[in-house]
Write an enzyme that holds these catalytic residues in place. Structure first.
Site, PDB file in Angstrom:
ATOM      1  N   CYS B 110       0.811   1.560  -7.674  1.00 51.33           N
ATOM      2  CA  CYS B 110       1.482   2.256  -8.835  1.00 51.33           C
ATOM      3  C   CYS B 110       2.388   0.954  -9.184  1.00 51.33           C
ATOM      4  O   CYS B 110       3.767   0.702  -8.492  1.00 51.33           O
ATOM      5  CB  CYS B 110       2.225   3.472  -8.326  1.00 51.33           C
ATOM      6  SG  CYS B 110       3.230   4.331  -9.689  1.00 51.33           S
ATOM      7  N   CYS B 113       5.953   2.814 -10.417  1.00 47.82           N
ATOM      8  CA  CYS B 113       6.928   3.732  -9.594  1.00 47.82           C
ATOM      9  C   CYS B 113       6.383   3.594  -8.328  1.00 47.82           C
ATOM     10  O   CYS B 113       6.136   2.640  -7.715  1.00 47.82           O
ATOM     11  CB  CYS B 113       7.387   4.825 -10.062  1.00 47.82           C
ATOM     12  SG  CYS B 113       5.809   5.878 -10.761  1.00 47.82           S
ATOM     13  N   SER B 114       5.954   4.736  -7.754  1.00 50.00           N
ATOM     14  CA  SER B 114       5.473   4.865  -6.539  1.00 50.00           C
ATOM     15  C   SER B 114       4.495   6.285  -6.387  1.00 50.00           C
ATOM     16  O   SER B 114       4.589   6.797  -5.448  1.00 50.00           O
ATOM     17  CB  SER B 114       6.514   4.968  -5.457  1.00 50.00           C
ATOM     18  OG  SER B 114       7.500   5.884  -5.687  1.00 50.00           O
ATOM     19  N   CYS B 115       3.718   6.689  -7.343  1.00 52.89           N
ATOM     20  CA  CYS B 115       3.012   7.765  -7.370  1.00 52.89           C
ATOM     21  C   CYS B 115       1.998   7.863  -6.217  1.00 52.89           C
ATOM     22  O   CYS B 115       1.279   7.079  -6.059  1.00 52.89           O
ATOM     23  CB  CYS B 115       2.241   7.917  -8.764  1.00 52.89           C
ATOM     24  SG  CYS B 115       3.204   8.025 -10.155  1.00 52.89           S
TER      25      CYS B 115
END
Lengths: 244, 205
Positions: B110, B113-115
């Site tokens: 990702c 972000c950090s999905c």
């Protein structure tokens, strides 16, 4: 332009951090819990009202805007949950739920006495709603007509939309050409309206395949494909883009 | 010049005190209860976590038809299993599984972000959230995987999936050789979060 929107492909960063823990300090668990509780209590969700005094919107978009808005040096300097702590504290201060002065003062108290107990109390309905949110989620899928959609195999040109505060279009894909791999069924909103960046209303989403040799000519590894899920506001049929 | 390149000497103690002060204020002001944070954390210990993903992968290893359904329609296949309620809940509303095979190795990233697919994998490990990983994996996945100790031969194609919209991705790793006699529950123990995101291979114990 924000560096945080253009991370993909950035060079010169050194080795990756292979840490497999989710939290590396016990305090990090608390800010994660606060964030998730805020998302569950956020005012736009169609969940039962509770006695919580929280009456504004807090979504992933708010957390992301905070992280994308900080100085890029600080973005690399601080660990993930340090950025969360800064962004979430700032939100509660900005919205007037707490003041910076009382947070600073109480920080000193807990700094001097880390074992001092937390206050007690609160309505059970608040925590019931938190569980309900985790179980039910918050699907962005919307049952609206989507009009003409692209097809698998279509060539698409990725727009360079005028992003300001927030985007879901990675910088390294802008002005590049890809191929539709999947057309997701239906239409999807985003958590907020990103203004001239273009997302927020329900629209189709595509999984688009890119040849890394076209993204970074002569400077990408061989024999791999990069896929990204992209809202339709970010893509144009390649023939339309060429004619324009 | 500011102290931008220095950390506080009491970096962790200060953050610990500050987050405790924040939680205390939120309880005092009636925003959260004294149990809200523990309610969230307890949920991720028992209901949403990589223990669910391990069950899904182990089933895919023993049942090729399930594996085909899992890749074709991930939510429907996940719903077939006896997992806790909420597999289509927060951060699992729209999930998609991709399967490794001798010709293809999949890696989930990702870059924005950090999905991460909470219901089946729980919370993202630090490597996944780190900006260096997110930057480099997009352009040089083979070099990144080598740093994780995974050597993907040039002949095996790598597919990198960037989670930039609603889909939360996970990987069905290949079943390790020599595990033919293991039961489904013994197989579950071989499945790590890293193998379900593509930075590790599942290995026989």
């Amino acid at each position: 332009m924000k560096l945080q929107h253009h991370l993909g492909g950035l060079e010169g960063l050194g080795p990756v951090w292979t840490e497999t823990r989710v939290f590396v300090e016990p305090w990090e668990t608390r800010i994660f819990g606060i964030h998730t509780a805020m998302m569950a209590l956020s005012s736009q969700l169609p969940l039962p009202a509770t006695p919580s005094a929280f009456d504004t919107i807090w979504t992933w978009a708010d957390l992301r805007k905070g992280a994308e808005g900080i100085n890029p040096f600080d973005y690399f300097k601080y660990r993930y949950y340090e950025k969360w702590l800064g962004g979430i504290s700032g939100y509660f201060i900005e919205k007037g739920y707490i003041t910076a002065e009382e947070l600073d003062a109480l920080t000193e108290v807990y700094y001097a006495d880390p074992d001092k107990a937390l206050p007690g109390g609160g309505a059970a309905a608040i925590d019931e709603r938190i569980i309900q949110y985790l179980v039910e989620g918050d699907s962005p899928k919307r049952d609206v007509p989507v009009g003409d959609v692209l097809s698998v195999g279509d060539k698409v040109f990725i727009k360079n939309v005028p992003t300001i505060e927030h985007t879901r279009l990675p910088g390294f894909l802008r002005n590049k050409v890809g191929t539709v791999e999947t057309v997701y069924e239906g239409a999807y909103t985003y958590l907020c309206d990103t203004g001239p960046d273009g997302i927020g209303t329900p629209m189709p989403v595509y999984c688009v395949a890119f040849d890394p040799q076209e993204l970074w000519p002569g400077n990408a590894e061989a024999n791999f494909i990069l896929y990204a899920d992209l809202y339709s506001a970010y893509v144009l049929p390649a023939d339309v883009a060429e004619a324009a | 010049m500011t102290d931008r390149f220095k950390y506080r000497e009491d970096r962790e103690a200060y953050s610990a005190a500050r987050v405790r002060a924040l939680e205390a204020l939120l309880i005092q002001k009636g925003i959260l209860t004294d149990k809200s944070v523990d309610t969230v954390l307890g949920y991720f210990e028992t209901k949403m976590g990589p223990f669910n993903g391990a069950k899904i992968v182990a089933r895919a290893w023993v049942d090729p038809e399930f594996k085909a359904r899992l890749v074709a329609d991930t939510p429907a296949a996940v719903a077939e299993l006896d997992l806790p309620a909420g597999m289509a809940g927060a951060e699992g509303e729209h999930m998609r599984a991709v399967a490794n095979d001798p010709g293809v190795h999949n890696l989930i990233i990702c870059t924005l972000c950090s999905c991460y697919p909470w219901p089946v994998l729980g919370l993202p490990p630090y490597w996944y959230k780190d900006p260096t990983f997110r930057s480099r994996a997009a352009r040089e996945p083979r070099a990144v995987l080598a740093e994780f100790g995974v050597d993907v031969p040039e002949s095996q194609q790598i597919k990198v999936w960037d989670s930039s919209a609603q889909i939360r991705w996970f990987v069905v790793p290949e079943r390790p050789a020599g595990t033919e006699s293991l039961s489904e529950s013994e197989l579950e123990a071989l499945v790590t979060p890293e193998s379900m995101m593509g930075v590790a291979l599942a290995k026989a114990a």
